[in-house]
Design a protein around this motif. Structure first.
Motif, PDB file in Angstrom:
ATOM      1  N   ALA A   1      42.338  35.990  -4.870  1.00  0.00           N
ATOM      2  CA  ALA A   1      42.775  35.102  -3.787  1.00  0.00           C
ATOM      3  C   ALA A   1      44.129  35.535  -3.237  1.00  0.00           C
ATOM      4  O   ALA A   1      44.324  35.657  -2.014  1.00  0.00           O
ATOM      5  CB  ALA A   1      42.847  33.664  -4.290  1.00  0.00           C
ATOM      6  N   VAL A   2      45.081  35.776  -4.132  1.00  0.00           N
ATOM      7  CA  VAL A   2      46.418  36.176  -3.676  1.00  0.00           C
ATOM      8  C   VAL A   2      46.372  37.549  -3.020  1.00  0.00           C
ATOM      9  O   VAL A   2      47.023  37.799  -1.993  1.00  0.00           O
ATOM     10  CB  VAL A   2      47.407  36.158  -4.856  1.00  0.00           C
ATOM     11  CG1 VAL A   2      48.773  36.696  -4.428  1.00  0.00           C
ATOM     12  CG2 VAL A   2      47.557  34.738  -5.397  1.00  0.00           C
ATOM     13  N   THR A   3      45.591  38.473  -3.593  1.00  0.00           N
ATOM     14  CA  THR A   3      45.475  39.807  -3.010  1.00  0.00           C
ATOM     15  C   THR A   3      44.851  39.752  -1.621  1.00  0.00           C
ATOM     16  O   THR A   3      45.254  40.480  -0.706  1.00  0.00           O
ATOM     17  CB  THR A   3      44.643  40.717  -3.928  1.00  0.00           C
ATOM     18  OG1 THR A   3      45.288  40.804  -5.206  1.00  0.00           O
ATOM     19  CG2 THR A   3      44.523  42.112  -3.351  1.00  0.00           C
ATOM     20  N   SER A   4      43.853  38.888  -1.452  1.00  0.00           N
ATOM     21  CA  SER A   4      43.212  38.752  -0.142  1.00  0.00           C
ATOM     22  C   SER A   4      44.186  38.214   0.899  1.00  0.00           C
ATOM     23  O   SER A   4      44.215  38.690   2.049  1.00  0.00           O
ATOM     24  CB  SER A   4      41.992  37.835  -0.246  1.00  0.00           C
ATOM     25  OG  SER A   4      41.030  38.389  -1.123  1.00  0.00           O
ATOM     26  N   VAL A   5      44.988  37.232   0.506  1.00  0.00           N
ATOM     27  CA  VAL A   5      46.008  36.709   1.434  1.00  0.00           C
ATOM     28  C   VAL A   5      47.019  37.799   1.772  1.00  0.00           C
ATOM     29  O   VAL A   5      47.412  37.975   2.941  1.00  0.00           O
ATOM     30  CB  VAL A   5      46.705  35.483   0.820  1.00  0.00           C
ATOM     31  CG1 VAL A   5      47.892  35.054   1.685  1.00  0.00           C
ATOM     32  CG2 VAL A   5      45.729  34.333   0.672  1.00  0.00           C
ATOM     33  N   GLY A   6      47.427  38.560   0.761  1.00  0.00           N
ATOM     34  CA  GLY A   6      48.349  39.662   1.008  1.00  0.00           C
ATOM     35  C   GLY A   6      47.751  40.703   1.932  1.00  0.00           C
ATOM     36  O   GLY A   6      48.435  41.250   2.824  1.00  0.00           O
ATOM     37  N   GLY A   7      46.447  41.011   1.755  1.00  0.00           N
ATOM     38  CA  GLY A   7      45.786  41.964   2.637  1.00  0.00           C
ATOM     39  C   GLY A   7      45.738  41.469   4.071  1.00  0.00           C
ATOM     40  O   GLY A   7      45.894  42.255   5.019  1.00  0.00           O
ATOM     41  N   LEU A   8      45.510  40.157   4.235  1.00  0.00           N
ATOM     42  CA  LEU A   8      45.490  39.590   5.587  1.00  0.00           C
ATOM     43  C   LEU A   8      46.861  39.703   6.251  1.00  0.00           C
ATOM     44  O   LEU A   8      46.973  40.075   7.435  1.00  0.00           O
ATOM     45  CB  LEU A   8      45.052  38.123   5.520  1.00  0.00           C
ATOM     46  CG  LEU A   8      45.006  37.364   6.852  1.00  0.00           C
ATOM     47  CD1 LEU A   8      44.021  38.038   7.808  1.00  0.00           C
ATOM     48  CD2 LEU A   8      44.627  35.902   6.619  1.00  0.00           C
ATOM     49  N   VAL A   9      47.923  39.393   5.494  1.00  0.00           N
ATOM     50  CA  VAL A   9      49.284  39.516   6.046  1.00  0.00           C
ATOM     51  C   VAL A   9      49.583  40.972   6.395  1.00  0.00           C
ATOM     52  O   VAL A   9      50.191  41.275   7.440  1.00  0.00           O
ATOM     53  CB  VAL A   9      50.316  38.960   5.044  1.00  0.00           C
ATOM     54  CG1 VAL A   9      51.741  39.224   5.540  1.00  0.00           C
ATOM     55  CG2 VAL A   9      50.098  37.467   4.829  1.00  0.00           C
ATOM     56  N   ALA A  10      49.144  41.897   5.514  1.00  0.00           N
ATOM     57  CA  ALA A  10      49.378  43.314   5.785  1.00  0.00           C
ATOM     58  C   ALA A  10      48.662  43.742   7.064  1.00  0.00           C
ATOM     59  O   ALA A  10      49.187  44.546   7.850  1.00  0.00           O
ATOM     60  CB  ALA A  10      48.892  44.154   4.606  1.00  0.00           C
TER      61      ALA A  10
END
Length: 566
Positions: free
Chosen positions: A135-144
C-alpha cells in the motif's frame, strides 16, 4: 468460507494498532525521503556543472539518504515485532481451538492440525506486512509518477504505457498462483498426517517388516506436492521472463525520450537523472509482484488457519449448578452418530456396568456422552436427574473420571501425571497408584514418582495402569473405563477389577470391554449393536443369546466359570 480479510484487518487495526502505526510511519518516511532523493541528487549534479554551490546540495542529499535509511530501519523493526506477536497470538489460538475440539467428533487429522498450528499460523502476519508494504509503495509510486509528469510528461507517458501492459501480465500470474498453493498446502497436510500415523506405529512396522510399503504410503502425497509446486514455479517463470523483458525495454525507451529532451534543451543533466530515477520509483509497483505472489500463497494458509479458528467452540453448558448425588445415570432416547435407533436405559447409582458390542456399535461414543466429551444427536443424558446440557461443562468433568485405552501422561513427573493438575497430596497419588497396581513398578524406577514420563520405559499395560491411577485419584462420582484394561494380562486385569471394586465401592462405574470375564464380574451388561440397546441384564442372563456369546469369540461353549459373579 471464513472471512480471512477480516482476520487480517483485525491483526492490523485491533490487536496491534501501535506497531501498525509505527510501521506505517517508518515506511512513509522511507518512501518520502526516497522520493526526495532524485531531486536532491539532480541538484547536486547541476551544482557540480557550475550552476551553483555544491556543499549545501551534498549535505541535503546526505540528510535525505539518512532519513530514508532510518525510516526503513524503523519499518523493519516494527514489522518484525508485529509479525512475531501476531504469529504467537494465532498459534496460541490455533492450539486452543485444536484442544477444544470434541475428542469424539470428526475433525482435522493430527497431521493437518500440526500443519495449521505451525506453518499456517505464520501466514496472517506475512500478509499483513505485504499489505502495508504494498500500500505504501503504491502510494509512493503514484507520487513519483506525478513528479515525473512535472519534469517530463513524454517520459511519463512511456511509463504509464508499461504499467498498463504489465498489469495484465501480473493479473494473470496472481490468478494462477492461488490454486497451486492451496493444493500444495493440502498435500503437505496429508503428508504430515501420514508421517504422524507412521511414527505412532513404528514398532508395528518394524515387527511386520513393512518398512518399504509404509514408506511408499507415507510419501504418496509427494506426487501432489510435486504437481502443485511445478504449477507454481511455471507461473513464476512465465511472469519472470515477461517482466524481465519489459523492464530493460522501458529503461531504454525512457532514456531515449529523456535524451531527446536533453538534446532539445528541455532537460538538464540533473533532470535527466531525475527522470530515470522517478521512472524506477513509479515502477516500484511492479517490483511488488514477488510480494503479492507471496501474499497469494500465504492467503491459502490463512484460509486453512481461519477454518480451524472458525470451528464453533464446544457448548459450555447451562448455568445451573450440579448438586452432589449418588451417581445415577439415565440415557433418555439418546441417538448416536445419526444412527436410526436410540439408547434408553437407567444405570443405578453405585452399579458397575460393562458396555459391550461389536466394533462400531457406539460403545466409546456412548460413554463419551457421560462426561460431555460429546453430545448426543438427539435425546438427553441425565446425571442424578439433571440434564448434563443444563449444567456447566466443568461441573460435569469434575463429576466423571475417565481412563482410556491409550492414556497420555501429561506433567513433568509421573506423580504429576497421576495428579493431572489437581492439588493432591503425595500420599493420595501413591494410594491411587497402589489401587491401580502401578505403585510397585513406579518405585522401581531410579527417580520413582519424580521420573519424567518421557524417561520412563513403560509398557502398554503399565501406561494403562497409570491412566487408571489418574482416574482413581479424581474425587468423582462416576468412573468410565474406555477399554482401559485391554493391554493388561488376565491376572493383572482381574486384580485391577478388584481394585475398581475397592476404590469405587458405592460409586457408579462404566467399563467398555471385550473380555467375557470383565462382563461377568459386572452387576449389569449394556449390550449395544448399531447404536441400539440389544440387551441390558446381568452377564449370565445374556449368555444364552448366540449373538452375545459371539462377541467374546465363544459360540459353542461357555467359558465363564460356574462360580463367576453375575
Amino acid at each position: 468460507m471464513p472471512n480471512v480479510y477480516r482476520l487480517i484487518a483485525q491483526d492490523l487495526l485491533r490487536h496491534h494498532p501501535g506497531r501498525t502505526a509505527v510501521g506505517l510511519l517508518g515506511l512513509a518516511a522511507s518512501i518520502g525521503f526516497g522520493l526526495a532523493a532524485p531531486m536532491a541528487l539532480a541538484t547536486v549534479i547541476d551544482s557540480m556543472s557550475g550552476r551553483g554551490p555544491a556543499a549545501r546540495p551534498v549535505l541535503v542529499l546526505a540528510l535525505v539518504l539518512a532519513g530514508a535509511l532510518a525510516g526503513s530501519a524503523l519499518a523493519s523493526r516494527a514489522s518484525a515485532d508485529r509479525a512475531s506477536a501476531t504469529t504467537a497470538r494465532h498459534r496460541g489460538a490455533a492450539f486452543t481451538a485444536a484442544l477444544r475440539r470434541p475428542p469424539y467428533d470428526a475433525g482435522f487429522p493430527d497431521g493437518e492440525l500440526l500443519a495449521r498450528c505451525s506453518s499456517d499460523a505464520e501466514t496472517p502476519a506475512r500478509i499483513a506486512n505485504i499489505v502495508l508494504g504494498s500500500a505504501v509503495t503504491s502510494v509512493g509510486g503514484l507520487v513519483a509518477f506525478v513528479l515525473l509528469c512535472t519534469i517530463d510528461w513524454r517520459s511519463a507517458v512511456v511509463v504509464a504505457a508499461e504499467l498498463a501492459v504489465s498489469w495484465f501480465v501480473v493479473r494473470a500470474f496472481l490468478r494462477g498462483s492461488a490454486e497451486p498453493e492451496a493444493g500444495y498446502r493440502a498435500a503437505r497436510g496429508a503428508l504430515a498426517d501420514l508421517l504422524v500415523d507412521a511414527h505412532r506405529g513404528a514398532r508395528t512396522i518394524a515387527a511386520l517388516g513393512t518398512h518399504d510399503r509404509e514408506l511408499r504410503r507415507v510419501l504418496a502425497p509427494l506426487a501432489d506436492l510435486r504437481a502443485a509446486g511445478r504449477l507454481s514455479w511455471r507461473a513464476q517463470r512465465d511472469v519472470g521472463w515477461r517482466m524481465g523483458l519489459l523492464d530493460p525495454l522501458l529503461n531504454a525507451v525512457v532514456l531515449a525520450v529523456a535524451g531527446l529532451s536533453a538534446v532539445a534543451g528541455r532537460l538538464g543533466p540533473g533532470s535527466v537523472l531525475a527522470v530515470l530515477l522517478y521512472s524506477q520509483l513509479t515502477l516500484m509497483v511492479l517490483e511488488q509482484v514477488d510480494s503479492l505472489a507471496a501474499g497469494v500463497r500465504a492467503l491459502a494458509g490463512t484460509r486453512r488457519l481461519a477454518e480451524l479458528l472458525a470451528a464453533p467452540p464446544p457448548d459450555p453448558g447451562g448455568t445451573a449448578r450440579l448438586p452432589s448425588g449418588p451417581g445415577r445415570l439415565t440415557f433418555d432416547r439418546v441417538r448416536l452418530d445419526g444412527r436410526g435407533g436410540d439408547v434408553s436405559c437407567t444405570i443405578p447409582a453405585g452399579a458397575h456396568v460393562a458396555v459391550v458390542g461389536p466394533s462400531g456399535s457406539g460403545k466409546s461414543r456412548l460413554v463419551a456422552l457421560v462426561g460431555r466429551h460429546a453430545d448426543p444427536d438427539a435425546g438427553r443424558v441425565l446425571l442424578d436427574g439433571h440434564d448434563l446440557r443444563t449444567v456447566p461443562a466443568d461441573d460435569v468433568r469434575a463429576a466423571v473420571a475417565y481412563a482410556f485405552e491409550e492414556p497420555n501422561l501429561f506433567g513433568a513427573t509421573l506423580g504429576a501425571a497421576i495428579a493431572a493438575g489437581s492439588d493432591l497430596r503425595d500420599e493420595d497419588v501413591m494410594r491411587a497408584a497402589r489401587l491401580a497396581r502401578a505403585d510397585a513398578f513406579v518405585r522401581r524406577l531410579p527417580a520413582g514418582y519424580d521420573t519424567p514420563p518421557g524417561d520412563a520405559p513403560l509398557s502398554g499395560g503399565e501406561r494403562q495402569r497409570l491412566g487408571l491411577a489418574r482416574a482413581f485419584a479424581q474425587p468423582a462420582r462416576v468412573l468410565v473405563l474406555d477399554d482401559a484394561t485391554s493391554s493388561l494380562d488376565t491376572a493383572t486385569a482381574a486384580e485391577v477389577a478388584h481394585a475398581v471394586r475397592d476404590a469405587w465401592h458405592g460409586r457408579t462405574t462404566l467399563v467398555v470391554t471385550h473380555r467375557a470375564a470383565t462382563a461377568a464380574a459386572a452387576d449389569l451388561v449394556l449390550w449395544l449393536d448399531a447404536g441400539r440397546v440389544r440387551g441390558y441384564a446381568p452377564h449370565r442372563a445374556l449368555w444364552s443369546a448366540p449373538g452375545y456369546r459371539a462377541l467374546f469369540g465363544a459360540v459353542e461353549h461357555d467359558p465363564v466359570p460356574q462360580g463367576s459373579a453375575a
